[in-house]
Structures are given as structure tokens and as C-alpha cells.
Scaffold this motif. Sequence first.
Motif: not given
Length: 229
Positions: A18-25, A50-52, A61-65
Motif C-alpha cells: 500500500y505505501s506508495s510514499w515508501s516505494m519511492r526512496p 491509520l497510523r504506523v 513526523a510519525r510517518k513512513v518513509p
Amino acid sequence: MPAMAKPALRLVVGNKNYSSWSMRPWVLARQAQIAFEEVQLKFDEAGGGLRVAGIDPYSPARKVPVLLVDGEPVWDSLAICETLAELHPQKKLWPADPAARAVARSVCAEMHSGFQGMRGAMPMNLRASHPGKGRTPQSEKDVARVIEIWTSCRARFGKGGEFLFGTFSVADAFYAPVVTRFRTYAVALPAPAEAYAKAVEQLAAVREWCDAGRRETEFVLADEPYAQK
Ligand SMILES: N[C@@H](CCC(=O)N[C@@H](CS)C(=O)NCC(=O)O)C(=O)O
């Protein structure tokens, strides 16, 4: 003079499905063969929203990535990709030509701050197949704009290879999750855009990420607007 040691890198990512933001880096670093230790955390919807789970020690920031550079957090996918490019200039993660580089930065920034219509109606979901779903006036407009970006970058800057700026760059890492969305929702592409999508899908790092994502079993309701109830 001995070369300065590169800092140790740890990249914290979310659910690969699901994590498109994580996929980039992750795709950027892996495809460029930049060594990093991966930490995977999972999304948690218990209690609503939703939280990580377990993110607090890693990112303010408590977000991935989030990328830890010798333990120091760099958060947000764009800042992470810029940091990777800066730490590894020999990898040429941005195009060398200033005009191409300015456009590459622009299309990354545009992807980073926009395309809410597509993000909302067509969330990344590698395991799923929802042909024809997610078409709204806003998502259609975003899809058309992506095709315009890919076609124009390929025509203007793509002579040296199969990617937006010829050889693989940050821009391709930024658009890799979009390629997967187009497959999940079966978006028909004109020939130049389809050829580009195929080139991205065939990248070893993209294949590795997608294979891992498809093996995951967690179900995240927030990213599953079309799941059968
Ligand atoms: N602009 C950020 C967005 C990161 C983001 O929204 N990550 C999501 C998962 S893909 C997240 O961690 N959500 C958890 C939360 O909002 O608490 C980036 O580019 O890294």
C-alpha cells in the motif's frame, strides 16, 4: 587522501502493498545499488484512523518513509530522495543537464504535492485488480496529466534510455507507484506511455518491491475502497 566513509543508512518503510510514499526512496536506493538497512513497520487501524505502529522512535513526523542517516532522521520522500542524491553524487540520480534537471525536479514536486484525485480514488494496491474502478472527473484529469508528463519528458529528454530523462532518475522512482496504479485499475495508455510503464515495471527494484508487496497479507481498510464486503 582516503575517501570519506559514507554514513550508515536505515530506511523505514510501511506496508509494501500500500505505501506508495515508501516505494519511492526504496526503489531509488535499491535500483541505484545504494546500501541501506530496511526497517519495515506496519499500518495499524485499531482505534480508528491509520497510523504506523512503532514509528515514534524513528520519525518526529510519525510517518513512513523516514531515512536515518547515521541515526539522524530525514523524513518525507522528497527530502529522502534529495538526500540520497546528495550523498551519492556518482550515482547521478538527477539528470546532469540543468534544463533536464529543472524539469525532473518540477515533475517530482508536481507528483509530490498534487494528484489528489488519483491518490484518493485509485490508491496503490499491488495485490488488487480493479479494472475500470476509481474513474472520477478529478482522477481522469490526473491520469491525463501523468500521460502528458511521461510523453513530454520521453520526447524531450529520453533519448539516452527508456526512462523519463533517459537513464533511471529520481523522477522514475516518483512515478513508479503511479505505474502500479495504472495496472491495478487497468488504465489504457497511449504507446509511448505504455512503453515507459513497461520499462519501469521491469526495473529489478520495482519487481522486488512489488513481489514483496503482493506476498503481504495485511488488509488496510483505508486503502481498500473497492474490496468486496
Ligand atoms: N509527504 C510524505 C507523506 C508520507 C505519508 O503520508 N505516509 C503515510 C503512509 S504511505 C503514513 O505514514 N501515514 C500514517 C499517518 O498519517 O499517521 C512523504 O512524501 O513521505
